[in-house]
Each structure stands twice: as structure tokens, then as C-alpha cells.
Motif scaffolding. Sequence first.
Motif, PDB file in Angstrom:
ATOM      1  N   LEU A   1     -21.144 -12.123 -14.394  1.00  0.00           N
ATOM      2  CA  LEU A   1     -21.177 -12.267 -12.953  1.00  0.00           C
ATOM      3  C   LEU A   1     -20.643 -10.986 -12.337  1.00  0.00           C
ATOM      4  O   LEU A   1     -19.621 -10.473 -12.773  1.00  0.00           O
ATOM      5  N   LEU A   2     -21.343 -10.459 -11.367  1.00  0.00           N
ATOM      6  CA  LEU A   2     -20.870  -9.247 -10.713  1.00  0.00           C
ATOM      7  C   LEU A   2     -21.032  -9.417  -9.214  1.00  0.00           C
ATOM      8  O   LEU A   2     -22.144  -9.614  -8.717  1.00  0.00           O
ATOM      9  N   LEU A   3     -19.924  -9.356  -8.498  1.00  0.00           N
ATOM     10  CA  LEU A   3     -19.978  -9.472  -7.049  1.00  0.00           C
ATOM     11  C   LEU A   3     -20.758  -8.296  -6.484  1.00  0.00           C
ATOM     12  O   LEU A   3     -20.630  -7.168  -6.960  1.00  0.00           O
ATOM     13  N   SER A   4     -21.523  -8.557  -5.446  1.00  0.00           N
ATOM     14  CA  SER A   4     -22.280  -7.490  -4.797  1.00  0.00           C
ATOM     15  C   SER A   4     -21.354  -6.375  -4.320  1.00  0.00           C
ATOM     16  O   SER A   4     -21.659  -5.197  -4.471  1.00  0.00           O
ATOM     17  N   ARG A   5     -20.226  -6.771  -3.754  1.00  0.00           N
ATOM     18  CA  ARG A   5     -19.287  -5.762  -3.254  1.00  0.00           C
ATOM     19  C   ARG A   5     -18.756  -4.904  -4.387  1.00  0.00           C
ATOM     20  O   ARG A   5     -18.598  -3.690  -4.247  1.00  0.00           O
TER      21      ARG A   5
ATOM     22  N   ALA B   1     -20.270  -4.291  -7.253  1.00  0.00           N
ATOM     23  CA  ALA B   1     -21.362  -3.421  -7.689  1.00  0.00           C
ATOM     24  C   ALA B   1     -21.459  -2.214  -6.774  1.00  0.00           C
ATOM     25  O   ALA B   1     -21.591  -1.072  -7.221  1.00  0.00           O
TER      26      ALA B   1
ATOM     27  N   SER C   1     -10.362  -0.884  -5.236  1.00  0.00           N
ATOM     28  CA  SER C   1     -10.845  -2.180  -4.759  1.00  0.00           C
ATOM     29  C   SER C   1     -11.549  -2.960  -5.867  1.00  0.00           C
ATOM     30  O   SER C   1     -11.913  -4.102  -5.687  1.00  0.00           O
ATOM     31  N   VAL C   2     -11.787  -2.326  -7.003  1.00  0.00           N
ATOM     32  CA  VAL C   2     -12.466  -3.027  -8.103  1.00  0.00           C
ATOM     33  C   VAL C   2     -11.691  -2.855  -9.392  1.00  0.00           C
ATOM     34  O   VAL C   2     -12.247  -2.651 -10.453  1.00  0.00           O
ATOM     35  N   ARG C   3     -10.382  -2.946  -9.281  1.00  0.00           N
ATOM     36  CA  ARG C   3      -9.566  -2.669 -10.459  1.00  0.00           C
ATOM     37  C   ARG C   3      -9.804  -3.651 -11.587  1.00  0.00           C
ATOM     38  O   ARG C   3      -9.392  -3.412 -12.710  1.00  0.00           O
ATOM     39  N   ASP C   4     -10.461  -4.749 -11.292  1.00  0.00           N
ATOM     40  CA  ASP C   4     -10.734  -5.681 -12.379  1.00  0.00           C
ATOM     41  C   ASP C   4     -11.923  -5.256 -13.243  1.00  0.00           C
ATOM     42  O   ASP C   4     -12.097  -5.781 -14.325  1.00  0.00           O
TER      43      ASP C   4
ATOM     44  N   ASP D   1     -23.136  -5.260 -16.400  1.00  0.00           N
ATOM     45  CA  ASP D   1     -23.823  -4.742 -15.217  1.00  0.00           C
ATOM     46  C   ASP D   1     -23.032  -3.696 -14.445  1.00  0.00           C
ATOM     47  O   ASP D   1     -23.599  -2.761 -13.899  1.00  0.00           O
TER      48      ASP D   1
ATOM     49  N   PHE E   1     -24.409  -0.098 -12.889  1.00  0.00           N
ATOM     50  CA  PHE E   1     -24.323   0.385 -11.509  1.00  0.00           C
ATOM     51  C   PHE E   1     -23.578   1.710 -11.438  1.00  0.00           C
ATOM     52  O   PHE E   1     -23.836   2.534 -10.572  1.00  0.00           O
TER      53      PHE E   1
ATOM     54  N   VAL F   1     -29.985  -4.014 -15.579  1.00  0.00           N
ATOM     55  CA  VAL F   1     -29.438  -5.080 -14.735  1.00  0.00           C
ATOM     56  C   VAL F   1     -30.383  -6.282 -14.703  1.00  0.00           C
ATOM     57  O   VAL F   1     -29.970  -7.424 -14.881  1.00  0.00           O
TER      58      VAL F   1
ATOM     59  N   ARG G   1     -31.288  -5.161  -2.151  1.00  0.00           N
ATOM     60  CA  ARG G   1     -31.457  -6.142  -3.228  1.00  0.00           C
ATOM     61  C   ARG G   1     -30.119  -6.579  -3.830  1.00  0.00           C
ATOM     62  O   ARG G   1     -29.884  -7.754  -4.077  1.00  0.00           O
ATOM     63  N   TYR G   2     -29.226  -5.604  -4.075  1.00  0.00           N
ATOM     64  CA  TYR G   2     -28.030  -5.929  -4.855  1.00  0.00           C
ATOM     65  C   TYR G   2     -26.732  -5.975  -4.046  1.00  0.00           C
ATOM     66  O   TYR G   2     -25.824  -6.722  -4.364  1.00  0.00           O
TER      67      TYR G   2
ATOM     68  N   ILE H   1      -7.785  -4.185  -0.135  1.00  0.00           N
ATOM     69  CA  ILE H   1      -6.885  -3.207  -0.744  1.00  0.00           C
ATOM     70  C   ILE H   1      -5.775  -2.747   0.192  1.00  0.00           C
ATOM     71  O   ILE H   1      -4.810  -2.149  -0.254  1.00  0.00           O
TER      72      ILE H   1
ATOM     73  N   TYR I   1      -1.897  -6.383  -2.619  1.00  0.00           N
ATOM     74  CA  TYR I   1      -3.218  -6.302  -3.255  1.00  0.00           C
ATOM     75  C   TYR I   1      -3.124  -6.201  -4.775  1.00  0.00           C
ATOM     76  O   TYR I   1      -3.882  -6.834  -5.509  1.00  0.00           O
TER      77      TYR I   1
ATOM     78  N   GLN J   1      -7.250 -11.139 -12.684  1.00  0.00           N
ATOM     79  CA  GLN J   1      -7.539 -10.678 -14.035  1.00  0.00           C
ATOM     80  C   GLN J   1      -6.895 -11.581 -15.085  1.00  0.00           C
ATOM     81  O   GLN J   1      -7.508 -11.919 -16.086  1.00  0.00           O
TER      82      GLN J   1
ATOM     83  N   GLU K   1     -12.553 -14.552 -10.248  1.00  0.00           N
ATOM     84  CA  GLU K   1     -13.123 -13.435  -9.507  1.00  0.00           C
ATOM     85  C   GLU K   1     -12.181 -13.078  -8.365  1.00  0.00           C
ATOM     86  O   GLU K   1     -11.656 -13.966  -7.698  1.00  0.00           O
TER      87      GLU K   1
ATOM     88  N   ASP L   1     -17.351 -11.471   0.630  1.00  0.00           N
ATOM     89  CA  ASP L   1     -18.070 -11.795  -0.605  1.00  0.00           C
ATOM     90  C   ASP L   1     -18.509 -13.252  -0.631  1.00  0.00           C
ATOM     91  O   ASP L   1     -19.217 -13.669  -1.536  1.00  0.00           O
TER      92      ASP L   1
ATOM     93  N   LYS M   1     -21.372 -13.910  -3.242  1.00  0.00           N
ATOM     94  CA  LYS M   1     -22.595 -13.098  -3.278  1.00  0.00           C
ATOM     95  C   LYS M   1     -22.531 -12.200  -4.500  1.00  0.00           C
ATOM     96  O   LYS M   1     -21.674 -11.312  -4.579  1.00  0.00           O
ATOM     97  N   THR M   2     -23.396 -12.418  -5.453  1.00  0.00           N
ATOM     98  CA  THR M   2     -23.387 -11.576  -6.650  1.00  0.00           C
ATOM     99  C   THR M   2     -24.724 -10.864  -6.775  1.00  0.00           C
ATOM    100  O   THR M   2     -25.682 -11.178  -6.062  1.00  0.00           O
ATOM    101  N   THR M   3     -24.779  -9.915  -7.694  1.00  0.00           N
ATOM    102  CA  THR M   3     -26.021  -9.163  -7.894  1.00  0.00           C
ATOM    103  C   THR M   3     -27.119 -10.061  -8.434  1.00  0.00           C
ATOM    104  O   THR M   3     -28.282  -9.703  -8.416  1.00  0.00           O
TER     105      THR M   3
END
Lengths: 327, 491
Positions: A5-9, A11, A101-104, A161, A165, A258, A315-316, B237, B242, B250, B255, B261, B272-274
Motif C-alpha cells: 500500500l502506498l499513499l498518494s501523498r 508517492a 514527511s515520508v520517514r516511514d 512501489d 516512484f 508500479v 493518476r497517482y 511535519i 511529528y 512505524q 499508515e 490523504d 488515497k493510495t496509488t
Amino acid sequence: MKNSLLLSRVAESVYWMSRYVERVENTVRLMNVNWHLMLDLPQVRSNEWESLLLVSGDYDLFKESYDEASAKNVMQFMTFDAMNPNSMLACLTAARENARSVRDVVTPEMWEQLNSLYLMVKAYDSDANGFYSNPHEFYQEIQAGILQFYGFVQVNMYREDSRSFFFLGNFLERADKTTRILDVRYFLLLPSVKEVGTALDDLQWAALLRSVSSIEPFIKKYGAIKARSIITYLLLDTQNPRSLHFCIQSADQALREVSETPFGMYHNDAERRSGQLLSELNYLTVEEITRRGLHETLDELQLKMNQLHNAIHDRYFNPDASQEIWK
Amino acid sequence: MTHQNLNPMIQSYDPEAFFDELFEGPGKIRANFSEFGDKISQLSEGELSIRQKAADRALIRMGITFQVYEAEEKSEKVFPFDILPRIIGAGDWDFIDRGLRQRIKALNLFVQDVYGPKKIMKDGVVPDWVVYSSSGYMQPCEGLTPPLGIWCHISGSDIVRDGEGNFFVLEDNLRCPSGVSYVLANRQVMKRTFPEVFERMGVRPVSDYPKMLLQTLCAVSPPTDGPPSIAVLTPGIFNSAYFEHAFLAQQIGAELVEGRDLVVSGGYVCMKTTQGLKKVDVIYRRINADYLDPEAFKPDSVLGVAGLIDVFKQGKVAIANMPGSGVADDKVVYAYVPEMIRYYLDEEPLLQNVPTYLCSRDDEKSHVLENLDKLVVKEADGAGGYGMLIGPSSTKKEQELFRDRIMANPRGYIAQPTLSLSRAPVLMPDGHRIEGRHLDLRPFVLYGDEIKVMPGGLTRVAMKKGSLVVNSSQGGGSKDTWVLGGQEEGL
């Protein structure tokens, strides 16, 4: 449906983090090569520093806060000026904010490397260290730091994924920069198309090649520096990792990782546009480019890359909320 | 054991007139912590400072930072960490543990009652105006009943000790208490930098907190086919906590999402995911309840998800903590917690409240106004150590300012006697001295299918000499908190 699962944000942030880092890599290379070129040139024929500003498209912004496109001013503007969104510091700041913002999905090694690179540029005292009379070492350090960051991506970013990206952003940025540099430099160096095909014994052409990639593989394959070989090498060569063709091919591959759509087919507009662009480059020749005009061709290619970016975004990164729900 | 290698720093330490967590007298470590005393005494003077520096470096590398805002500039800071642990004996902890369970049970029943039958108000135990004027009271929550009747899934009450060592609850945090990530990080750093001291001390483990948190969140999930899909909702952030949001997401495999989102679609809350929209079953929210749903609460919020509360009412998503739970952590409501415990549980409160004067009561207000130089005055809905007057260390001008504020808005203020907070030794920056500093404790309590209390919690220390303010936003630091007498935690 894939399990990951990958959040759009997320990605989008990974995509932009990667683009910003690659942007710094291109800028630092361009600056360093230009500085060496200035040492070699007997006298200043045209203002090479000014032309750098044309490559990044920041000439007007520069003129707002600086009078003269001197070496020091341009270096300051392109390296440390936080008001210039394309300066190395600004791009590293943006890359780091995206990473934060995507440290995970960013591994600790990647994060720490990017963090220390940012801290190094931010804390650097350019006056005390004689930077403006010899920027080489500092630029080398930035370049090495970026390559180390890419090393971490290669060896420890999980193959899912988010990694695709990352490379999608990376190659689209590189494709954009390669075409821009070629466009601006070519225009300045060779205003007349008639000279295409004559041997060019010119330091500046060598500098152009160096600022995009290494010159040695070029010489090995093509021998003397000729305009048509340069166009081939930078746009069409499938073996040069910085050529437009190579970049688009890699971006197309990342997109297909992807969606798991096979080559030659498409399931969404992003894949359709990237496939189309790749196919055009597969069959494009230097003759056709010179017939259409290099600048006109590059303009068209850039437009298509922008459309591809927009299609990826739609799209993504900003998906339609009326889709079916995945439970 | 004889203290032949007795570290001179320890020998010369003087707890002065305060209750000290580690020392019972000058140079004398408490008898029940003598094992720790022996171990630490064997270290040479320089060793302590070397370990402290190693710990600091580890925290910077790990990027364990929080954001602070000063003069519109934002910057990241490392939370100062003191290498000397704060130790709690098994007996003391047992008391705190029981006291916290009792308290959270009563508080949760109170919130359920307030938004439901309102028995406690009808019986005149807590006046209506106290509830309705609490800044955490949310009218749209009237009539809601969350899964298992749990409103406060994750709470953290701040506990202090007075000059005699008695425990008091200073305040309850029932919205989104933060700090648990520091507890876990501090322990990690401690074990790495002080293995031989930590070893065989029987310190109770904290490392299963993420597992307990996940269990708690799963317990309130709507029925699902597989494991519930869980999201940690962060403002982003720029929020000071944060790092903690990312860390917890994690650790529990959830998520990390922002409001943008999420979207409500087909009767569910979705990410919302890809790959399209993915249903969310449980939201661990780390944004203020007011911002959760612009349709139900603050209409101008961009941090939340429009329609979330409707989905909740249909039983299609769980929210932890429930919006509205903040009604019980107002400082005026706080004054009634002992009454709540008697009312709902028919028990005497184990953990005491700090005596509290409500400025909304005329006689108590005049007492406060006459004693502004002796009391601590707090905003009823304040947090983070802001909006406080510490009487004994305040200027006449500050006292006058608070006098005006109290007169203008009596409901907005409470006052408490200035406690002589307990202290513990802290290693000074020069590495050659230890000095006493005031501290508090924020234990974390989870409430799902059952109540679970993490052993220990976050010990916050005022790093400034004499200061009583322990908040990280105001220069406070932290210590690893050891609860003794448990199964040994592996290194």
C-alpha cells in the motif's frame, strides 16, 4: 491488486525528494564544469556564467537581486541563495522536507545522508573558506554526498512501489536537465545549423559534454567532437545513462513496475504518454532532428515530458475519489 | 558492599531540603536503590560524561527532534536527555499503577455519562456549568457511544511528588498525550550506552508498548475480515510531535496519514493510495478533536476529514481518542475527579489531587487574589507550561496581569499551592558535577478491552536550576524511568 500500500501523498513526496536531489546533482556538475572552463578559456568571449542562468531558467530572478552575472554572484545565487528556488540549498531543503514527511519509507541511512548533506551546505561559510576562488573541493563534496545517497537507495531501499516512484522522479528530472543544457548551450555555441557535421575543436563543447556526463565514453565511441555525435550521445544513445533515451526508458520501466503493465501496452494515461515518448525516441534519427531543428525538437520533447508529469500526477498523486473501494 | 570507589560526584551531592528521588541524604543513595548506587559508584568521574556524550550523539543521529517556534522562526531541537535514570521502587509503582487504573476508569465513565444520561450532573455531584463551560466539551458528541464505551484509549496523567515524597496527580491528559516515543528511545539509548549498569537490575520493560497500543486499537475496531486497517492521523511535519507520530506508525505497522490523504467514500473512511481507495477501520488521531471533521466541528479545518463523524455513527470506523474526551481534562473538571471516583466506583481515590482553588467560586477567588505571590495560577484549558503564573518567582507586574485576567474571566483560571516538587540528580554540562533538578512523571495508560499501564513513563526534568517548569517547549529535558522489581529486560 498488489498487497503493498502506498499513499498518494507519500508517492508524490518520494518522487519530488528524488527530483530535487537530482536537480542539485545537475546544478553542482554544471557549476563545477563551468568554473573549470573559465580557467581554461584564454579570455572571456561570452559570459558563460550568464548562460548558466539561462539553463536553470532563473535569469530574471537573478537580475532582481544582483547587478552583474559575475562568477561570485552566480555561484552565490546558484549555491547558497535560499531565495532562489533552484539553488542547491533550496533544493536540498525541499528534498529534506519531503524526506521528513515520508520517514516511514525512507530508510534511516538515506535520511541521515540527506540530512548531513543539507546541514553541510547550510552551515558552510563560503567567505571564510575561500570558496569563490576555489569552489572545486566543496562542489566535489556535494557530488560525492549525493552519490552516496544514491548508493543507499540502491542497496537498502525496499523494492516496492515507493522505490519505483523514486526512480521515476529521478529519471524525469535528469531527462529534463539533459535537454535543457543541450538546448541552451547548443544555441549559444552554434547559432548556425550549417555547421552541424564540422569538427569542433573546442573546449566549450567538451565542457558541455562534461557538464552532462563523462566525456571519455563519448570519445571512445564517437572519436572527434562533432555536433551530430553530441546530439546522438545526449539524446539517442541507449547506453549513455544520462541520455534522454536512457532516462525515458528507465522512467517508463519504473511506471510499469508500479502497475505491472507489460511493455507496449497501457492501462492509464501516464503509461500511454511515456510509451509514446519512448517509442518516438526509439525511432528518431539525427537527420530528422536537424531537419526539424534541434531547438524545435527539444521544445516538443520537453512539452511531452511535462504532459507525462501531469498524467502521473493525475493518476497517482491526486486520484479520483469516486473509485471503487479496496477493503 | 563498601563504597571504596565512591565517585566524588556522588559523595558531594546534597539533596538539600527537597525530596530527592535517588538520595536520602547528602552523599547517601537510598537503601532500596543501593545496587544501582554500587554500580554507578564504580564508574570513574570522567566515565559518566563520556557516556552522556555518547547518548547525545546517538539521539542526534537518530534524528529524535521536536519543532519549536520562536519569533516566527521554526527550528528542530533535540530533547535534552540526562543519563542518570529516575528510579521507582516496586512498592511505589504498585501504588501508582493501581491509582491510575482507578482514575482512568472513573474518568472514562464520567465522559460516557456527560454525553449520555448525565447522572452525575443530575445528582448534583458535578455542576452543569462546570461541564458545559469546559473547553473540551463538544456538543456534537452528545448521544454518541463509542465501541466498548471507551472514550479515552490513550491517556497520560502527570504525577508529581511533594517535599515528603507523596504522589499527586497534577493534571490528566485525555486528548492526545505525547511523549511515549521518548520513553522508548531513551530506553534504547540507555541500554546502548550503559549496558553494565542496566544489566541485572530487574528494570521492567517498556518495549512492548507498541504491541499493547496495537491491541488496544484493534479491540475497538469495527468487525473486519482480516486484521483491521489502522491509520495514525497527524497534522504533518510542522507539528512539534511529528517525529512521534511517524515513529508510532512505524512501530505498530500503521499508515501515517494526513487529513488530505483521507476521504469519505461509499460510507467508509478511505486512504488515497496509488492503487485507489483503501478502507480505514481505526484512526489513532493525533490532531485536535476540533479539527477532525469540518462538517461536525470546526468548519474551516483543513486538517481533518469531512464526513468522518457520520461514518463513525454508522459504526464503520473507530476513533482513538474519541473527540469530546477532552471535556475531562479541563483543570476545573480536574478538581472534581476525586468525587467522580467516589461516585462511579464507590472507592476512595488512591492518587490524590493537588488542592485546587476554583476562581469561579467567589470565596476561593478572593483567596487566590490575596495570595498571588504564593500560589501557582493556571489557565483552565492551558497546556505546555504556557499561561502560568508561578507566584513565588513572579514579579509584581506579572501578578497584576493575572489579577486582571482572573477578574475578567474567573472560569478560565484555577490556582494551586506551590508544591515543593521532588528532585533528582542531573549531570551538569561540564560533566564534573551532579545537581538536583525538579521533575515530574507522565505514565501512559491504554484502555481497550482492558486497562494496561506502561511501567514507568516519561520523566521530565526542568534543566534550569530552581525551575519548576518541565515542558520540552520551555527547556525541559528527560530521563529514562526505571521501575524495579520486574522480569529483566534483555539488552
